[in-house]
Scaffold this motif. Structure first.
Motif, short mmCIF file in Angstrom:
data_model
loop_
_atom_site.label_atom_id
_atom_site.label_comp_id
_atom_site.label_asym_id
_atom_site.label_seq_id
_atom_site.Cartn_x
_atom_site.Cartn_y
_atom_site.Cartn_z
N ILE A 243 0.83 -1.20 0.00
CA ILE A 243 0.00 0.00 0.00
C ILE A 243 0.87 1.26 0.00
O ILE A 243 0.55 2.24 -0.69
N LEU A 244 1.96 1.24 0.75
CA LEU A 244 2.84 2.42 0.78
C LEU A 244 3.42 2.68 -0.61
O LEU A 244 3.49 3.84 -1.05
N ARG A 245 3.85 1.63 -1.31
CA ARG A 245 4.43 1.82 -2.63
C ARG A 245 3.38 2.29 -3.64
O ARG A 245 3.58 3.28 -4.34
N LEU A 246 2.27 1.58 -3.70
CA LEU A 246 1.24 1.93 -4.67
C LEU A 246 0.53 3.23 -4.28
O LEU A 246 0.00 3.92 -5.15
N ASP B 6 5.28 -6.60 -5.21
CA ASP B 6 4.66 -5.30 -5.40
C ASP B 6 4.23 -5.04 -6.84
O ASP B 6 3.80 -3.94 -7.18
N GLY B 7 4.33 -6.05 -7.70
CA GLY B 7 3.91 -5.87 -9.09
C GLY B 7 4.94 -5.22 -9.99
O GLY B 7 4.73 -5.14 -11.20
N GLY B 8 6.03 -4.73 -9.40
CA GLY B 8 7.09 -4.13 -10.21
C GLY B 8 6.71 -2.79 -10.83
O GLY B 8 5.64 -2.23 -10.56
N PRO B 9 7.56 -2.24 -11.69
CA PRO B 9 7.31 -0.94 -12.31
C PRO B 9 6.09 -0.92 -13.22
O PRO B 9 5.48 0.14 -13.41
N VAL B 10 5.72 -2.07 -13.78
CA VAL B 10 4.54 -2.11 -14.65
C VAL B 10 3.27 -1.75 -13.87
O VAL B 10 2.46 -0.93 -14.31
#
Length: 255
Positions: A74-77, A139-143
């Protein structure tokens, strides 16, 4: 507003809060009602964004069990959502009202296709990872970051069907259950709404009466949506997403 208009806006807020928590597209309920009361389109959009904040927060609280262990994601996205939400809010005041009308139904339709095919695509991706030895990115990566950034730009601009786009992207790129992804979606939507609303507070016109009615209604709806959505099995939730998404496309095309 007349007493009937006040009641209509309040009821629309409850409906929007419920639908947003389960899948998204609640704006397609509140926005036409606000226009029917005589508010200009931009004022209605801004008032709607402000009013839906409590609903987004309420829905996220209702999904708190599914949010456990997802703080790093959640923090990243959330960063992507905040940046995109602010950019979308700026675009709302700069671009003509029809700027997104052509592309949005196409985006929603594509998102629905991905939601429907997500189990098969995810299984195929997992088999390919097992053959190649490529680990799944938590985290799903850069995509995923980039996709959610663009989706949040749209969310800050209008928000209708934003949740469907979020779920389709996360469902494709994250190895998790649909309910847990839905919980993350609610938090990201709350971030977008809050960031956009804080910007609107200082630079745009809005109707405080409409804001308060939608705020109270959407907060109630958020809890209702969480109770309903958390009880739906994944196939039923997927069907509900598709039904709401098709309705959203029809509404957007008829606007």
């Amino acid at each position: 507003m007349s007493i009937w208009e006040l009641l209509a806006v309040f009821a629309a807020g409850i409906g929007a809060g419920t639908i947003n928590t389960i899948v998204g597209s609640g704006t397609l309920i509140t926005f036409p009602v606000l226009l029917a009361t005589g508010l200009p389109p931009v004022t209605a959009t801004v008032s709607n964004a402000l009013g839906l904040i409590p609903g987004s927060i309420s829905g996220a609280i209702g999904y708190r069990e599914e949010l456990k262990g997802q703080r790093p994601l959640i923090l990243r996205l959330g960063v992507a959502s905040a940046i995109g939400g602010l950019a979308g809010a700026v675009l709302l005041l700069m671009l003509p009202p029809t700027a997104f009308e052509t592309i949005v139904p196409v985006l929603v339709a594509l998102a629905l296709v991905l939601v429907v095919l997500q189990p098969r695509i995810s299984a195929a991706v997992q088999r390919r990872r097992e053959r190649t030895g490529t680990p799944t990115k938590a985290d799903g990566g850069p995509v995923l970051f980039g996709g959610l950034l663009l989706a949040s730009v749209y969310g800050g601009y209008f928000t209708a069907a934003q949740g469907i786009i979020y779920l389709s992207l996360m469902g494709m790129l994250l190895d998790d259950t649909l309910q847990r992804l839905n919980a993350v979606k609610n938090v990201l939507a709350a971030i977008v709404n809050t960031i956009a609303a804080l910007f609107f507070l200082f630079v745009a016109d809005f109707d405080w009466t409409a804001v308060l009615l939608i705020a109270v209604g959407s907060a109630i709806g958020g809890q209702l949506g969480a109770k309903i959505g958390r009880r739906l099995p994944a196939p039923a939730l997927r069907v509900f997403i598709v039904v709401v998404g098709v309705f959203a496309i029809v509404q957007l095309l008829l606007r």
